[in-house]
Motif scaffolding. Structure first.
Motif, short mmCIF file in Angstrom:
data_model
loop_
_atom_site.label_atom_id
_atom_site.label_comp_id
_atom_site.label_asym_id
_atom_site.label_seq_id
_atom_site.Cartn_x
_atom_site.Cartn_y
_atom_site.Cartn_z
N GLU A 19 5.21 13.75 19.87
CA GLU A 19 4.06 13.57 18.98
C GLU A 19 3.77 12.08 18.82
N ARG A 20 2.50 11.75 18.52
CA ARG A 20 2.14 10.35 18.33
C ARG A 20 1.96 10.04 16.85
N LEU A 21 2.75 9.10 16.38
CA LEU A 21 2.72 8.68 14.98
C LEU A 21 2.03 7.32 14.88
N LEU A 46 11.80 1.02 10.89
CA LEU A 46 12.61 2.07 11.53
C LEU A 46 12.56 1.99 13.05
N PHE A 47 11.45 1.48 13.57
CA PHE A 47 11.26 1.48 15.02
C PHE A 47 11.64 0.16 15.68
N ARG A 79 -2.58 6.06 9.89
CA ARG A 79 -2.67 7.53 9.72
C ARG A 79 -4.01 7.94 9.12
N PHE A 80 -4.72 6.99 8.50
CA PHE A 80 -6.05 7.29 7.99
C PHE A 80 -7.05 7.10 9.14
N LEU A 123 7.03 9.80 19.23
CA LEU A 123 8.29 10.27 18.64
C LEU A 123 9.09 11.04 19.70
N GLY A 137 1.72 2.41 9.12
CA GLY A 137 0.83 1.64 8.24
C GLY A 137 -0.39 2.46 7.87
N PHE A 138 -1.56 1.83 7.92
CA PHE A 138 -2.79 2.54 7.56
C PHE A 138 -3.36 3.36 8.71
N ILE A 147 14.95 13.03 13.20
CA ILE A 147 13.83 12.63 14.05
C ILE A 147 14.08 13.01 15.51
N LEU A 194 7.29 2.33 7.30
CA LEU A 194 8.09 2.90 8.38
C LEU A 194 8.33 1.96 9.55
#
Lengths: 499, 499
Positions: free
Chosen positions: B177-179, B206-207, B185-186, B173, B182-183, B491, B203
């Motif tokens: 930070e590293r985003l 958006l990118f 984040r789990f 970002l 999808g899944f 953002i 999301l």
């Protein structure tokens, strides 16, 4: 604040008329009932007539800081029905927005408002004698076509990953402005209904499974009737080989529609009734389960494979490939002319929805009424929806775990593994219980929470949730949470629509 | 501010080493050259080695308010190559991040960093003797697999709508930070590479075509080699009938890959050289065009149809359906065992990219070097990319208009209409010219602007643009602009990455 709410209600009444602003306790109580225990109660229900009124309703909510909870048809069974996600909210009921705004047979799409149901759309297309059909849900036929796609529900046919086959959203933003996604921002763009993304960042995803806007219009793509429709039926004692075979058929494009896999209990809930006399109570004894399974000619695992051929030879080639991959699969041809066949002969695979699955919500009820209303009738029903790799070993481990958790809590574990896309299975397990049995509401939700935690820890996070697990990924990644919160804060600083 | 920039450069040098921070005038000048006139010049080029360094680089940019412009391979030919979108920016060159991070043959995906090229991926898969292949672009083989998908480029094979077949983005970002989308984040989710959307708002969109983050990792889905690959070739004098036939074949799923339609000039650019002697100058006289077309056995319109059959019978059924729909189409079977065939015999349809189309950028150059470098060699080349309904009448009107505009400006109108998805054609027209001819830079861009305005007014807005039309939808809808700006502000408040 009560004053703000009253002021907003007065303005909504002026706008919509008395009869479309509900505040009477009986109606509000009905709107607070789902198929599991919920605590949230709506403060009112407002029912705009059209898209312009939706925008005005949202603007009024904004002026008075009243949160809104949009509901299209309220048939989100097993996820919370039409109950708002928080107290103090007013339900924005979009049921009156039931117009099919556009239909183009050549380019194979319809454009609908949120109140349009699967049944309505199916009848519309058949009445037009359209050459195309819509992907329909296995849930209630009176559910909203738009809302189901927005929640990323699955459906029948080659366009079964429903949200992947929509375009051109009109969205009322939390400030009441109307946003067009995709190419819709260009006045008179001929391609608005035809393409998922426009130019620049693609925004549609932001409005799915979210409370970042009220979607008031959406284009839904249609699939042409196949010249050759065939449905194969298989049963199996072991899960992994058939899962791996199905993945191969999906990856190669031989099978283009969702491949469902059901355990015996999932189907018994549809084709049978709970055997109170034989079982002598709950839960269902293993011996009775086995007896019922055999009686119904079911396997431990079962499924269908639907094939869409553009010619007889094409259909035959597809069938041969599936037959070679799945032991003992038996095919039945569908109607040669779907529009001349009756609705039942077509079924969901050719775009005709039905309510047979809804009856399974009465599994532990002694009576099934002729008019089904699971929310009002005290049916207990909760979904557990987790993503699992489309691979035999993973499927087996996930299914075992969820069956064990549910059985341990005294429920019959109904399990489906849906191959909506070629690489991930949607594990949808459900608990059917009787809300009138003391303690079962609590037991069901506690069991759900345990199973959810267990599945997530195994690497299978939820792909959809409702009131049983609001914002289920919260806490998994602080960066992610901050990112989504920053967007929500930018779009909806007053928390008018956020769930 | 010069001071801020100098401070940032010093820190980047500490972090990356001298040799990976370029500030010498020759290199910066090379990085400011595209295939059409651009004015923006990079202040520096920084070349992190890995994903952690990317995050650190972005954090340094943030500390010193220096805007960054991420470039993966810089092969965005016809859209601005590697030239940054604004002055004062430092190019964040991701070419060293060239790792293939993961490959799963059963579940048919690879996970790549931005520096991985189509050629590299193809060679990797063939070296592994993988049963699957990647969708590859018709552009440079050394372009970035990830960046092309992110820009929503099209490719070969059944996964040709490339951005629709990716998952699990890692995004740095604007705050460093590293985003994970999808899944992802789990922690340890087994399904991160397998599903487009996670749970909650999606999301990824958006990118894409945006400057809201630096995507440093992406999963790319693969398709299994077909048992029967066939390619049909057709020519036609009239455009509408064949367009309508192709739409039908795409909607019914008979054809699962992109259906290209090319005018004669588009193909002459690839198979022939500009006939300087015969033409006596530019533009190409109609009589010479006709002579060349006939000599090359081309039609006014031309195209291929690629068929992916899972068995010989499947392939035959598909071929019969296509043959019945398109007059005079001639089929050639592909290699039975792609991995044992040489790369040329496979071609893009089976995942092997080539550079033949890049040579067409030298159309109006008198010489073609053996090492192609269109940016350095003064090749003029600009894309016009507009969405048109997949329908004969629309296709004809759009093609006529763009051919007329380009011819009127003295250029040979190269036109393609790509059926990447079943309902919209991607009209991609290009101007090939010689940047060393005085005035042609200006003429080409002015012509592009006129054609773009005309197409948009006809209802065919752009679906992709580069430096020739930054933010092409800006102004079309104030609500849309405010919405996107609010997200960008949330953002990226310091405008570190925004284009």
């Amino acid at each position: 604040m009560r004053e703000d709410l009253d002021a907003a209600i007065a303005r909504w009444r002026d706008l919509l008329g008395e009869e479309h602003v509900w505040t009477d306790p009986a109606r509000l109580a009905a709107g607070a009932r789902a198929t599991f225990a919920t605590t949230q109660r709506p403060e009112a229900v407002i029912r705009p007539a059209d898209r312009a009124q939706v925008a005005q309703c949202v603007r009024i909510a904004n002026d008075h800081d009243v949160p809104l909870y949009p509901v299209s048809r309220g048939e989100n069974l097993g996820y919370g029905s039409r109950v708002p996600s928080r107290d103090g909210a007013v339900v924005l009921d979009l049921g009156r927005l039931d117009r099919i705004v556009d239909f183009d047979e050549r380019l194979a799409y319809v454009t609908v408002e949120p109140g349009v149901t699967f049944r309505q759309l199916s009848r519309f297309l058949r009445t037009c004698r359209a050459r195309e059909f819509a992907s329909v849900t296995g849930g209630p036929a009176d559910a909203s076509v738009l809302a189901n796609a927005l929640e990323r529900g699955d459906g029948s046919g080659p366009l079964g990953d429903r949200f992947a086959h929509v375009a051109g959203l009109e969205v009322v933003l939390p400030d009441g402005e109307r946003l067009e996604t995709g190419f819709g921002r260009f006045a008179d763009a001929a391609i608005t209904p035809l393409a998922t993304w426009g130019v620049g960042p693609a925004l549609d995803g932001l409005f799915s499974q979210s409370g970042l806007g009220v979607v008031t219009r959406m284009t839904i793509w249609l699939a042409p009737y196949p010249a050759s429709f065939q449905m194969g039926w298989w049963t199996a004692a072991a899960l992994p080989p058939v899962v791996d075979a199905l993945r191969g058929l999906r990856l190669s494009g031989v099978v283009t529609s969702t491949t469902p896999v059901w355990n015996d209990l999932k189907l018994l809930g549809v084709v049978a009734r709970y055997p109170w006399d034989e079982a002598g109570g709950t839960p269902l004894p293993d011996a009775v389960r086995l007896r019922m399974r055999e009686h119904a000619n079911l396997g431990r695992w079962n499924g269908t494979v639907s094939l869409y051929g553009a010619s007889a030879a094409h259909g035959a080639a597809l069938r041969d490939l599936v037959a070679a991959a799945i032991d003992g699969i038996a095919f039945q041809p569908g109607p040669a002319k779907p529009l001349d066949a009756d609705e039942d002969a077509c079924g969901p695979g050719l775009g005709v929805p039905h309510d047979r699955n809804v009856a399974s919500l009465y599994w532990r009820k002694r009576e099934v009424p002729t008019q089904l209303d699971p929310d009002a009738d005290g049916c207990g029903f909760v979904w557990l929806s987790h993503g699992v790799p489309f691979e035999g070993g993973h499927a087996q481990r996930a299914a075992d775990r969820v069956e064990t958790e549910l059985a341990a809590a005294g429920f019959e574990p109904c399990v489906a593994l849906l191959g909506v896309t070629p690489r991930m299975l949607q594990l949808v397990a459900s608990i059917s219980y009787d809300r009138d049995v003391t303690g079962d509401d609590d037991r069901a939700l506690a069991c759900c929470t345990r199973a959810r935690t267990a599945l997530e820890a195994m690497g299978y996070p939820p792909f959809r949730a409702g009131l049983q697990a609001l914002d289920p990924g919260r806490g998994a990644s602080p960066v992610y949470d901050r990112f989504v919160d920053a967007i929500a804060q930018a779009i909806d600083p007053k928390h008018i629509l956020r769930r």
